[in-house]
Enzyme design. Sequence first.
Site, PDB file in Angstrom:
ATOM      1  N   SER A 571       0.823  -1.203   0.000  1.00 48.08           N
ATOM      2  CA  SER A 571       0.000   0.000   0.000  1.00 48.08           C
ATOM      3  C   SER A 571       0.866   1.266   0.000  1.00 48.08           C
ATOM      4  O   SER A 571       1.644   1.467  -0.926  1.00 48.08           O
ATOM      5  CB  SER A 571      -0.940  -0.053   1.197  1.00 48.08           C
ATOM      6  N   ASP A 659      -9.515  -5.202  -3.973  1.00 45.74           N
ATOM      7  CA  ASP A 659      -9.064  -4.038  -3.183  1.00 45.74           C
ATOM      8  C   ASP A 659      -9.836  -2.784  -3.598  1.00 45.74           C
ATOM      9  O   ASP A 659      -9.830  -2.400  -4.769  1.00 45.74           O
ATOM     10  CB  ASP A 659      -7.555  -3.832  -3.419  1.00 45.74           C
ATOM     11  N   HIS A 691      -7.594  -5.379   0.305  1.00 46.08           N
ATOM     12  CA  HIS A 691      -6.364  -4.611   0.490  1.00 46.08           C
ATOM     13  C   HIS A 691      -5.232  -5.382   1.189  1.00 46.08           C
ATOM     14  O   HIS A 691      -4.092  -5.326   0.750  1.00 46.08           O
ATOM     15  CB  HIS A 691      -6.731  -3.320   1.240  1.00 46.08           C
TER      16      HIS A 691
END
Length: 714
Positions: A571, A659, A691
């Site tokens: 991320s 995600d 995610h």
Amino acid sequence: MPLLAVYTELKKVEEIVGVYRDLASISLPTSAQVRSVDDQFLAVTTQWSQRDLEKSEKTNFTVNYILNAQDYSVLIKTPSQEVKNEIWKKESPSGKYHAVVTSWKNKKGEEKQFIEIWNSQGKIKNYDVCSQEKHGKVNNKDDTFGCLQWSNNEEKLLYTSERKLPKTKSFFGTTNGNDDKKEEKDIVLGKEHYTVEDWGEQLVKKSCSVICILDIKSGTIEVLDTPADLSCGQACWGPEDNTVVFTGWNNDPFRLGLKYCTQRQSAVYTYDLKTQKITSISDKTQSSRSPNISPDQSKLVYFDQPIGGAHKQCSRLKMYDFKTQTNQVILDIVHRPKDEVCNGIYEDVLMSRCWSHDSKQIILSTSYRSRTVLYCINVETKTVRQLNGGIKDGSSSIVDIYKDIIIISCTSPNTPQHLMVGKLLSNPGEEIKWHYLNQPEIDNNISFHLSSHQPTTDRKHSKYGYLDYETILVLPKTTDDKKPPLILFPHGGPHTTFDTLYMMYVAGFCKCGFAVLMVNYRGSLGFGQDSVESILGNIGDQDVKDCKAAADEIISKGLVDGQKVFMFGGSHGGFLTTHLIGQYPDFFQAGCCRNPVTNLTVMTGVTDIPDWVYVESGFDYNHSCLLNPSYSEEMWKRSPIRYVDQVKAPLLLMIGKDDLRVPPSQAKEYYRALKTRNIKTRLIEYEDNCHPIVKVDSEADAFVNIMLWYKEHS
Ligand SMILES: CSCC[C@H](NC=O)C(=O)N[C@@H](Cc1ccccc1)C(=O)O
């Protein structure tokens, strides 16, 4: 491939799989509840979770303990009992009953949800709660909105569920063949395809949560008449069960992602069960959450913080007095840490039991630099003290407290989470003596070191020049003089932190021979609010340089092999991975990232948290913000894709296909850019993952692929 090469490759895979299998078999505690049986005995119920690689699922189980109430020694430990289909279990205040929310699929494959009431003889009631058609699906424990609370008189249960939606069918036919006349008049036409907004990543189909009360004797359900523009959750009973206290999040003008985002507009309300009057008891200009009532029912504590800004930040602890109907700040936001005790509170919620028996103290755990520590906060004197506990330089967090008996979870990078029990002492000077509930399995082949790093003058923040940051270096034991290769691993967020916890991937990397440097660059939680704010408008620069400088320092100390450095992160950590391999192309051998942010200019319309893109790029955000060329220009400057022409390191990209936070298109665009520039790259897409990529089989597969990628490019 020649036969020997095939054999060597297979051996490598076998070894990595073996490492993973060993680590995945470790069971970790997820929660625990303590209760006194009588003067002699204490009962502790513990819940655990373990990966089952064969079934590709997590196995949950309970273990019960009976302790000697004087010295906390374990007298009886029951065998582990697997728990299935159980969403939630809650003991009644007297300990006589248990409420269990279960989920079950009938022969038609439809999901049913029940609330079961148990006593020592067995199941005494079972209600199919959705069949009354008063509400939608019941929220579970992990949902932000979830709660399950017994009334003090043990006659009612409070829980939350989705608001009931009107039934709809096509303009041109029926939804199914057996709608009877009564149902027909409640059905609206042609709304089947209308969008139902939800709260985004990991809160899919959570749209508008309502508060429900189940009368245990009659089975009737009352849904509280809360406004349709509020999503309600975290509910608890007010004094004498006359009111319900809850958190309400504003649905309007539209919902933004709520997971890992405590800055959304929300307030603490009371609902009078007689008059149905709703009153906001918190400051509506702030974002408030997690109300928790004292055992004597005279007051409640909750968290608040400003609305908007960084997705997670330092919070205040506030207290509301029911008698005087006034609020006061118990522990304020810490901008610049002043002492060695507390850098502020960074938690989403309080533990469901957090009060001392005399209703004067709160126990909570939160990040203090790179450790999770235990705090005892006196709400009368407003003083804070750290409680001793656990492993040197490790982390400890509260799991439960009841009548001043505390259960904590202790851990460090080489010691999996284990439970300890102790008694909160009335003399604040006295140290708590902790007793093991279960013995930890320390891995002596792994060591760890905490270091603080001072940015060089050119890297100091213009406003917060005093800020430093920290790293946790996790090292494998080496048998020869060879220095281990290094994996540089910054966290995501950017507003989260690496505490000195046991992390399966990190332990696994070490067992495969790598050192891991986890970086709490400036902007991480646990270092004061100034640190959080220092990164806004500086992403792609301050954070990138903090990571590189930390790696340089560790290499210069001679602890790791500076010629073999790898990048890893998810991320925002993937954002840093792609930035670092682009900005320092000769420093890294290879990189791996999960759901990376690579191009900010194309994020705002597709992520569930567009505000993140604006705020982290240094702009203010409100719901009516539109992207324009000047925003885009700044966002481009801060995006890793800007440096893609410079990349040399082979890059493995992993995507969770569902995600909603970082859309898979971010990794795909970067992958294509690398391919066309003849840089070695591979894209792995995991179905049914969002995610975090934590489905048991995907997490296992990703680990082996990461290790093979690094080994291939060593
Ligand atoms: C528009 S996506 C921004 C990146 C994302 N930030 C917040 O969700 C991120 O980096 N996610 C972290 C998740 C995380 C955030 C905060 C606390 C714990 C985890 C990640 O996936 O590692």
